[in-house]
Write a protein that holds these residues in place. Structure first.
Motif, PDB file in Angstrom:
ATOM      1  N   VAL A   1      13.805   5.239   6.180  1.00  0.00           N
ATOM      2  CA  VAL A   1      13.486   6.605   6.632  1.00  0.00           C
ATOM      3  C   VAL A   1      12.233   7.109   5.912  1.00  0.00           C
ATOM      4  CG1 VAL A   1      14.278   9.001   6.672  1.00  0.00           C
ATOM      5  CG2 VAL A   1      15.865   7.146   7.206  1.00  0.00           C
ATOM      6  N   VAL A   2      12.173   6.904   4.597  1.00  0.00           N
ATOM      7  CA  VAL A   2      10.991   7.321   3.833  1.00  0.00           C
ATOM      8  C   VAL A   2       9.762   6.554   4.306  1.00  0.00           C
ATOM      9  CG1 VAL A   2       9.913   7.260   1.555  1.00  0.00           C
ATOM     10  CG2 VAL A   2      12.258   8.078   1.800  1.00  0.00           C
ATOM     11  N   VAL A   3       9.905   5.263   4.498  1.00  0.00           N
ATOM     12  CA  VAL A   3       8.758   4.444   4.915  1.00  0.00           C
ATOM     13  C   VAL A   3       8.263   4.865   6.294  1.00  0.00           C
ATOM     14  CG1 VAL A   3       8.008   2.099   5.489  1.00  0.00           C
ATOM     15  CG2 VAL A   3       9.409   2.500   3.458  1.00  0.00           C
ATOM     16  N   ALA A   4       9.184   5.151   7.205  1.00  0.00           N
ATOM     17  CA  ALA A   4       8.777   5.622   8.538  1.00  0.00           C
ATOM     18  C   ALA A   4       8.021   6.941   8.436  1.00  0.00           C
ATOM     19  CB  ALA A   4      10.005   5.781   9.431  1.00  0.00           C
ATOM     20  N   SER A   5       8.437   7.786   7.499  1.00  0.00           N
ATOM     21  CA  SER A   5       7.787   9.082   7.342  1.00  0.00           C
ATOM     22  C   SER A   5       6.357   8.922   6.842  1.00  0.00           C
ATOM     23  CB  SER A   5       8.611   9.950   6.392  1.00  0.00           C
ATOM     24  OG  SER A   5       8.100  11.255   6.352  1.00  0.00           O
ATOM     25  N   VAL A   6       6.137   8.021   5.867  1.00  0.00           N
ATOM     26  CA  VAL A   6       4.760   7.841   5.375  1.00  0.00           C
ATOM     27  C   VAL A   6       3.890   7.155   6.425  1.00  0.00           C
ATOM     28  CG1 VAL A   6       5.212   7.881   2.892  1.00  0.00           C
ATOM     29  CG2 VAL A   6       5.350   5.721   4.117  1.00  0.00           C
ATOM     30  N   LYS A   7       4.503   6.316   7.233  1.00  0.00           N
ATOM     31  CA  LYS A   7       3.726   5.635   8.277  1.00  0.00           C
ATOM     32  C   LYS A   7       3.234   6.617   9.339  1.00  0.00           C
ATOM     33  CE  LYS A   7       5.418   0.872   8.041  1.00  0.00           C
ATOM     34  NZ  LYS A   7       4.083   0.310   7.747  1.00  0.00           N
ATOM     35  N   SER A   8       3.862   7.785   9.427  1.00  0.00           N
ATOM     36  CA  SER A   8       3.382   8.772  10.398  1.00  0.00           C
ATOM     37  C   SER A   8       2.005   9.305   9.991  1.00  0.00           C
ATOM     38  CB  SER A   8       4.387   9.920  10.519  1.00  0.00           C
ATOM     39  OG  SER A   8       4.432  10.674   9.330  1.00  0.00           O
ATOM     40  N   SER A   9       1.679   9.195   8.705  1.00  0.00           N
ATOM     41  CA  SER A   9       0.359   9.591   8.232  1.00  0.00           C
ATOM     42  C   SER A   9      -0.661   8.468   8.444  1.00  0.00           C
ATOM     43  CB  SER A   9       0.426   9.966   6.749  1.00  0.00           C
ATOM     44  OG  SER A   9      -0.844  10.337   6.260  1.00  0.00           O
ATOM     45  N   HIS A  10      -0.230   7.240   8.182  1.00  0.00           N
ATOM     46  CA  HIS A  10      -1.082   6.073   8.398  1.00  0.00           C
ATOM     47  C   HIS A  10      -0.183   4.858   8.549  1.00  0.00           C
ATOM     48  CE1 HIS A  10      -3.895   2.787   7.719  1.00  0.00           C
ATOM     49  NE2 HIS A  10      -4.892   3.644   7.874  1.00  0.00           N
TER      50      HIS A  10
ATOM     51  N   LYS B   1       0.873  -1.171   0.000  1.00  0.00           N
ATOM     52  CA  LYS B   1       0.000   0.000   0.000  1.00  0.00           C
ATOM     53  C   LYS B   1       0.911   1.223   0.000  1.00  0.00           C
ATOM     54  CE  LYS B   1      -3.884   2.078   2.577  1.00  0.00           C
ATOM     55  NZ  LYS B   1      -4.811   1.900   3.709  1.00  0.00           N
ATOM     56  N   LEU B   2       0.975   1.893  -1.153  1.00  0.00           N
ATOM     57  CA  LEU B   2       1.939   2.962  -1.344  1.00  0.00           C
ATOM     58  C   LEU B   2       1.248   4.306  -1.540  1.00  0.00           C
ATOM     59  CD1 LEU B   2       4.371   1.171  -3.839  1.00  0.00           C
ATOM     60  CD2 LEU B   2       4.480   1.222  -1.339  1.00  0.00           C
ATOM     61  N   VAL B   3       1.760   5.337  -0.905  1.00  0.00           N
ATOM     62  CA  VAL B   3       1.272   6.687  -1.140  1.00  0.00           C
ATOM     63  C   VAL B   3       1.630   7.086  -2.567  1.00  0.00           C
ATOM     64  CG1 VAL B   3       1.553   9.119  -0.504  1.00  0.00           C
ATOM     65  CG2 VAL B   3       1.379   7.374   1.277  1.00  0.00           C
ATOM     66  N   ALA B   4       0.640   7.549  -3.307  1.00  0.00           N
ATOM     67  CA  ALA B   4       0.878   8.032  -4.666  1.00  0.00           C
ATOM     68  C   ALA B   4       1.405   9.461  -4.568  1.00  0.00           C
ATOM     69  CB  ALA B   4      -0.410   7.981  -5.473  1.00  0.00           C
ATOM     70  N   ASP B   5       2.609   9.665  -5.039  1.00  0.00           N
ATOM     71  CA  ASP B   5       3.291  10.945  -4.815  1.00  0.00           C
ATOM     72  C   ASP B   5       3.918  11.444  -6.103  1.00  0.00           C
ATOM     73  OD1 ASP B   5       6.257  11.864  -2.875  1.00  0.00           O
ATOM     74  OD2 ASP B   5       4.730  13.076  -3.863  1.00  0.00           O
TER      75      ASP B   5
ATOM     76  N   GLU C   1      10.305   5.519  -9.211  1.00  0.00           N
ATOM     77  CA  GLU C   1       9.157   4.652  -9.441  1.00  0.00           C
ATOM     78  C   GLU C   1       8.538   4.182  -8.130  1.00  0.00           C
ATOM     79  OE1 GLU C   1      11.791   4.747 -11.339  1.00  0.00           O
ATOM     80  OE2 GLU C   1      11.344   4.153 -13.407  1.00  0.00           O
ATOM     81  N   LEU C   2       9.369   3.596  -7.271  1.00  0.00           N
ATOM     82  CA  LEU C   2       8.883   2.970  -6.041  1.00  0.00           C
ATOM     83  C   LEU C   2       9.901   3.174  -4.933  1.00  0.00           C
ATOM     84  CD1 LEU C   2       7.957  -0.546  -7.486  1.00  0.00           C
ATOM     85  CD2 LEU C   2       6.295   1.117  -6.671  1.00  0.00           C
ATOM     86  N   ILE C   3       9.428   3.395  -3.728  1.00  0.00           N
ATOM     87  CA  ILE C   3      10.303   3.367  -2.557  1.00  0.00           C
ATOM     88  C   ILE C   3       9.640   2.464  -1.519  1.00  0.00           C
ATOM     89  CG2 ILE C   3      11.468   4.650  -0.743  1.00  0.00           C
ATOM     90  CD1 ILE C   3      11.361   7.135  -2.506  1.00  0.00           C
ATOM     91  N   ILE C   4      10.329   1.397  -1.131  1.00  0.00           N
ATOM     92  CA  ILE C   4       9.819   0.463  -0.115  1.00  0.00           C
ATOM     93  C   ILE C   4      10.882   0.287   0.969  1.00  0.00           C
ATOM     94  CG2 ILE C   4       8.298  -0.728  -1.741  1.00  0.00           C
ATOM     95  CD1 ILE C   4      10.396  -2.945  -1.972  1.00  0.00           C
TER      96      ILE C   4
ATOM     97  N   GLN D   1       3.129   1.689   3.225  1.00  0.00           N
ATOM     98  CA  GLN D   1       4.357   0.895   3.179  1.00  0.00           C
ATOM     99  C   GLN D   1       5.414   1.495   2.263  1.00  0.00           C
ATOM    100  OE1 GLN D   1       1.693  -2.550   2.232  1.00  0.00           O
ATOM    101  NE2 GLN D   1       3.175  -3.692   3.457  1.00  0.00           N
ATOM    102  N   GLY D   2       5.203   2.728   1.814  1.00  0.00           N
ATOM    103  CA  GLY D   2       6.196   3.369   0.954  1.00  0.00           C
ATOM    104  C   GLY D   2       5.533   4.348   0.006  1.00  0.00           C
ATOM    105  N   LEU D   3       6.271   4.672  -1.063  1.00  0.00           N
ATOM    106  CA  LEU D   3       5.810   5.650  -2.039  1.00  0.00           C
ATOM    107  C   LEU D   3       5.794   5.059  -3.451  1.00  0.00           C
ATOM    108  CD1 LEU D   3       7.879   8.870  -1.137  1.00  0.00           C
ATOM    109  CD2 LEU D   3       5.523   8.347  -0.478  1.00  0.00           C
ATOM    110  N   ALA D   4       4.783   5.453  -4.219  1.00  0.00           N
ATOM    111  CA  ALA D   4       4.770   5.224  -5.659  1.00  0.00           C
ATOM    112  C   ALA D   4       4.935   6.587  -6.302  1.00  0.00           C
ATOM    113  CB  ALA D   4       3.454   4.584  -6.094  1.00  0.00           C
ATOM    114  N   GLY D   5       5.954   6.747  -7.119  1.00  0.00           N
ATOM    115  CA  GLY D   5       6.294   8.064  -7.651  1.00  0.00           C
ATOM    116  C   GLY D   5       5.787   8.317  -9.056  1.00  0.00           C
ATOM    117  N   LEU D   6       6.097   9.525  -9.549  1.00  0.00           N
ATOM    118  CA  LEU D   6       5.574   9.949 -10.839  1.00  0.00           C
ATOM    119  C   LEU D   6       5.949   9.012 -11.982  1.00  0.00           C
ATOM    120  CD1 LEU D   6       3.927  12.092 -12.309  1.00  0.00           C
ATOM    121  CD2 LEU D   6       6.032  13.435 -12.579  1.00  0.00           C
TER     122      LEU D   6
END
Lengths: 79, 135
Positions: B96-105, B35-39, B45-48, B109-114
């Motif tokens: 570090v990125v994953v911990a940051s997105v987890k602060s929102s929810h 479950k990745l934040v669309a950013d 592409e992806l950060i996990i 589990q990471g980011l999906a990028g442009l």
């Protein structure tokens, strides 16, 4: 995650980055192992097959594509 | 998650974030969903997380320095035929990125990028963010 092998291969890649653009077709997959180019192929699966045939573990190879951009630094605008 | 040709997901988290489910296949063919934040501000592409990257990567890739520290590179296999995404892409790992997105929810589990979003059609309205197969 970033091992000494990764650093060795990344250093080798950065040194050769410009020359790869003229030496290989754009998009060619290139594998570095122990700081040297170990194989190249037009697609990922063929690259893996070449590495296996050479007795190398494909999952341990450092892989880039000729002519593609790999920034050393970037900004993530979010969070 | 059913293999639909479109994902339409209500925003989640605090603050509300758009998100998508991305399915990756490991070397043994087994798949995992993230479950990745669309950013669209993320140029990758992806950060996990690093553990998942170690399990799922098909090869090493160039690391990159960012405002969230160093991201490790690794080739990941997208396993989403319903969306026309069955290819290897250069992903990145950062706890570090994953911990940051987890602060929102905590379920993020990471980011999906442009670059990944541009392989699809995507958009959103007041209620949900959606992705669908590129036509």
């Amino acid at each position: 995650m970033i091992t000494e092998e990764t650093k060795l291969n990344d250093t080798a890649f950065r040194r050769l980055e410009d020359s790869l653009k003229t030496t290989y077709p754009v998009g060619q997959f290139i594998a570095f192992v122990h700081g040297e180019i170990a194989a190249d192929a037009p697609n990922f699966d063929d690259l893996h097959a070449k590495l296996k045939a050479a007795g190398k573990d494909p999952s341990q190879a450092f892989i880039v594509r000729a002519g593609h951009s790999y920034p050393k630094k970037a900004i993530i605008l979010t969070l | 998650m059913a293999q639909e040709a479109e994902q339409r997901n209500p925003y989640d988290g605090d603050p509300p974030r758009p998100w998508i489910i991305v399915r990756l296949a490991g070397k043994d063919g087994a798949t995992q969903e993230f479950k990745l934040v669309a950013d669209t501000g993320n140029p990758f592409e992806l950060i996990i997380d690093a553990t998942s990257m170690a399990e799922l990567n098909h090869g090493d890739g160039p690391p990159v320095e960012t405002n969230f520290g160093t991201l490790a590179g690794g080739w990941l296999l997208l396993a989403m035929p319903e969306l026309g995404l069955t290819k290897k892409v250069l992903g990145h790992a950062s706890d570090v990125v994953v911990a940051s997105v987890k602060s929102s929810h905590p379920g993020f589990q990471g980011l999906a990028g442009l670059p990944l979003l541009r392989m699809l059609e995507y958009g959103g309205d007041a209620d949900a963010f959606w992705i669908r197969r590129h036509r």
